[in-house]
Design a protein around this motif. Structure first.
Motif, short mmCIF file in Angstrom:
data_model
loop_
_atom_site.label_atom_id
_atom_site.label_comp_id
_atom_site.label_asym_id
_atom_site.label_seq_id
_atom_site.Cartn_x
_atom_site.Cartn_y
_atom_site.Cartn_z
N PRO A 238 -5.76 -7.28 5.82
CA PRO A 238 -5.20 -8.32 4.96
C PRO A 238 -4.69 -9.50 5.78
O PRO A 238 -4.79 -10.65 5.35
N ASP A 239 -4.20 -9.22 6.99
CA ASP A 239 -3.71 -10.29 7.85
C ASP A 239 -4.80 -11.29 8.17
O ASP A 239 -4.61 -12.50 8.08
N ASP B 19 -6.10 -7.21 -3.90
CA ASP B 19 -5.88 -7.13 -2.47
C ASP B 19 -5.61 -8.51 -1.87
O ASP B 19 -4.69 -8.71 -1.09
N ALA B 23 -2.16 -9.71 -0.11
CA ALA B 23 -2.19 -10.19 1.27
C ALA B 23 -1.55 -11.57 1.36
O ALA B 23 -0.80 -11.88 2.27
N TYR B 28 1.78 -6.67 2.47
CA TYR B 28 1.39 -5.59 3.36
C TYR B 28 2.28 -5.47 4.58
O TYR B 28 2.26 -4.47 5.28
N ARG B 38 -4.11 0.56 0.45
CA ARG B 38 -5.21 -0.14 -0.21
C ARG B 38 -6.15 0.87 -0.87
O ARG B 38 -6.62 0.68 -1.99
#
Lengths: 723, 55
Positions: A238-239, B19, B23, B28, B38
């Motif tokens: 996700p980063d 997602d 993010a 997260y 996830r």
């Protein structure tokens, strides 16, 4: 030389263990993870009652990669490709189910189209195209025999592929993941650090020619690796997904600033060659000052957070630079006019370098924050696309499929499906590979071993076993061999072929059949199919043929034409990116250390240098400081220069130089006029400097050599004169 | 079996959107095992949609 190296201390067992964990340990983790996901997929497929459980297992092998990001990226495009392929199959079967010739011809065209797409994109998107072509064969051939069941076949195949993907993805992401994003962070940090140190050394003239070229070679590879890692990490972390825009911007700026450093270095070399000592002396303190800003305490910032103060200091340095240049210029104003012009162009380039270094550092520093917009709209990564190579690979795939199909129809071969499918897979998969023939050969060897293993497993091991657990245990050693081969880059091709062949032919099905002949004939058919693909690569305008390569080498030079005539909007990045991409493609096929790679690199850098100068001139010409006549003269000069780059002959070179001199004269007259306002004067001076740079580039024998040398080396030998 | 395929695709698309949103919000950073989270999220979505449609 006389002193012996000190005896290295015996490594402690902890170090040994750490070494093992970083090398072999990782490989074995990958092997066990792949085994687990393959068996999981197989078990679930049995439990859910799929028609062909093995195709779920094959999917796992196809997407198996050590890094999670690669697995997820491949899976994502595989899903899209599978869907598109299914739709295409439904259409084709619907249209031509009764006419096998028409059906196969349409199929061949579709596969050719997919291959063109794969060759055009050459990254994960290419994989989507490959899969679209490949799925069509996979579903299309069986359902062409039973057109009424095409929908069920399509749904079953998609379900199996999805199941395989899910198993591979979940195991890769949850069990001892090897993260792509970690590699990405390491790449970003290493490129920044290396680059800053390189700039420092190059500016102070402490690097020789060879090590500078080596550094540029490395930067080029880093740009490409960065792009691939960014693409894969996007799916994994996700980063990375939040930072996607910023990372793209960072890569674009890295490309830009490496070119500027090269140009600046070339300018300095020219100053040295022409013995402009005063100009050099005036510039040297500025370089030192920049190096000090870049490397606080003589050390490059190691992380993005540490780069933030450097970015601030660079911004302050940039703001004071105009005064600094003006102060240094005073000493030269009384001297030689040519030297003053040379100083001006070096100083202008230095300003740009500072600006770009600041941008690059600021973009790097911005990565430290979790959520923040990119500083500017990030340009897309623009690969070099060569229509000729792409169409050729499409034609190759179509031809291979047609040949196999013709043989299939003529001989009423029961295993024609396998052969045709594999011919298609081979052609699509390696459509963009630098050495496709070699790759196909590796795959074929893998197939042979895989077939042998499948035979042993199916007829010597499996008959003695009962139940899924024993089946899994019996197959595990065979799977592990292939997967271990995958972990070594030298044998990865063989491993891939082995796994695919093993999992498709070993014949674990809902109802076990004991039929050695069927296994062997389907395996041999697959081998034949892939061989036809290999032959297509070797015979139909081979991808590494001298003529094709020469064409690519020429396109590299002709990138200057893009800079001269392309649409100005975003041109700088498009040109830079495309040229670098093409250069890296060429370098991938060049023999290392043969001298060819260095010639290519030199040519690429020369093209980048010229192209950026031309784009700068065109942008200034648009700014409105020129009269209509002067603008026409400038464009005529640029056209003459472009003609030289489309075919470098001494005559065209003279014409180009002539044209540039003529414009320069006009600009000089315009500069002498009174009543110009400050921006107009500045624009005119920029154009004047740009023309000077372009002229010195064209005059530069090294550049000229770089532009014509590769052709001579790569050109096919001249045919002997017929008597 | 074909009945579950559309649900799977639907939840896949939904997962992609959710997602991305999480993010972007920096959610997260507060999760101990992001990939496990996830995956679990996906299972929940798949299960919920499947049950809601076919029960």
């Amino acid at each position: 030389m006389a002193t012996l190296p000190a005896e290295p201390a015996a490594p402690s067992w902890k170090e040994l263990l750490r070494d093992w964990a970083a090398g072999e340990g990782r490989a074995w983790t990958f092997v066990f993870k792949t085994l687990l996901s393959a068996l999981l997929a197989l078990w679930l497929a049995f439990r859910l009652g799929f028609d062909a459980p093995r195709s779920a297992m094959t999917t796992v092998f196809i997407v198996a990669q050590p890094q999670t990001g690669l697995v997820l990226a491949k899976s994502f495009y595989r899903i899209i490709g599978t869907f598109v392929g299914c739709l295409a199959t439904l259409l084709l079967v619907g249209l031509f189910a009764q006419q096998r010739e028409l059906f196969l011809a349409a199929m061949a065209l579709w596969v050719g189209f997919c291959c063109v797409g794969a060759a055009l994109y050459r990254n994960f998107r290419a994989y989507g195209f490959i899969l679209a072509g490949y799925t069509t064969c996979l579903i299309g051939f069986p359902s062409a025999m039973r057109p009424d069941a095409v929908f069920e076949t399509a749904v079953a195949r998609v379900s199996e592929v999805m199941l395989g993907i899910i198993c591979a993805g979940v195991v890769a992401d949850l069990l001892l993941p090897q993260r792509m994003s970690r590699n990405l962070v390491a790449t970003v940090r290493a490129s920044y650090r290396d680059f800053v140190v390189f700039v420092d050394r190059a500016m102070c003239g402490r690097l020789d020619h060879a090590s500078i070229e080596q550094a540029h070679d490395r930067f080029l590879a880093e740009v490409m690796a960065f792009e691939a890692q960014r693409d894969a990490a996007y799916f994994e972390s996700p980063d990375a997904r939040v930072r996607a825009d910023r990372l793209r911007l960072l890569n674009a700026e890295f490309m830009a600033v490496t070119t500027t450093v090269h140009t600046q270095h070339q300018l300095m070399q020219r100053l040295r060659r022409n013995e402009h000592r005063q100009a050099l002396a005036a510039l040297a303190p500025m370089y030192k000052a920049l190096a000090q800003e870049l490397l606080p305490d003589g050390r490059a910032p190691a992380t993005a957070a540490e780069a933030a103060p450097v970015a601030l200091r660079l911004a302050a340095f940039r703001d004071g630079l105009t005064d600094r240049v003006a102060a240094a210029r005073i000493a030269l104003e009384t001297g030689d006019e040519e030297e003053l012009l040379a100083f001006d162009s070096a100083a202008a380039m230095f300003c740009r370098l500072t600006e770009e270094l600041h941008d690059y550092t600021a973009s790097y520093a911005a990565l430290a924050h979790p959520a923040r917009q990119a500083r500017k709209p990030a340009p897309r990564y623009v690969p070099h696309t060569d229509p000729i190579t792409a169409v050729l690979s499409g034609v190759r795939a179509t031809a291979a499929l047609l040949v196999v199909s013709a043989f299939w129809i003529a001989s009423a071969w029961p295993n024609g499906t396998d052969a045709a499918t594999l011919a298609c897979v081979g052609c699509c998969l390696f459509a963009a590979a630098p050495q496709p023939v070699l790759a196909v050969r590796m795959l074929t060897r893998g197939f042979l071993w895989g077939l042998l293993a499948a035979f042993c497993c199916a007829f010597f091991v499996l008959p003695h076993l009962d139940g899924f657990l024993l089946l899994a245990l019996g197959m595990a050693p065979f799977i592990m061999v292939g997967t271990k081969l995958l972990t070594n880059p030298a044998t990865a091709g063989i491993g891939a072929g082995y796994n695919i062949m093993f999992s498709t032919t070993v014949g674990v099905e809902n109802v076990t059949r004991f039929d050695p002949v069927a296994l062997l004939s389907s395996g041999i058919a697959s081998l034949l199919g892939v061989t036809v693909a290999g032959l297509a690569f070797a015979l139909l305008v081979p991808a590494d043929a001298p003529r094709l390569r020469l064409h690519l080498v020429r396109s590299l030079r002709r990138k200057v034409l893009l800079a001269s005539f392309g649409r100005l909007q975003g041109l700088r990045h498009r040109f830079e990116n495309g040229t670098r991409d093409l250069l890296s493609q060429l370098l991938a096929g060049a023999a290392r250390g043969s001298g060819e790679d260095r010639r290519l690199l030199r040519r690429g850098l020369a093209v980048l240098e010229v192209g950026h100068t031309v784009i700068g001139l065109r942008q200034d010409a648009e700014s409105g400081a020129l009269t209509v006549n002067n603008r026409a003269a400038l464009h005529a000069g640029l056209r003459a220069q472009a003609r030289f780059f489309s075919k470098p002959t001494p005559q065209r070179r003279a014409q180009a130089l002539d044209g540039i001199l003529r414009v320069r004269g006009r600009i000089e007259t315009a500069l002498e006029q009174h009543g110009l306002d400050a921006p107009e004067r500045a624009a005119l001076r920029r154009i004047h400097i740009g023309l000077h740079q372009l002229r010195s580039l064209l005059l530069d024998e090294e550049t000229y050599e770089a532009l014509s040398a590769v052709e001579r080396a790569a050109a096919p030998p001249e045919p002997a004169h017929a008597a | 079996m074909p009945t579950l395929l559309p649900v799977f695709v639907l939840s896949f698309v939904l997962q992609w959107a959710v997602d991305g949103l999480l993010a972007r919000l920096g959610f997260y950073a507060n999760v101990w095992h992001a990939s496990l989270f996830r995956f679990s999220l996906f299972v929940c979505q798949f299960g919920a949609i499947g049950l809601a449609l076919y029960q």
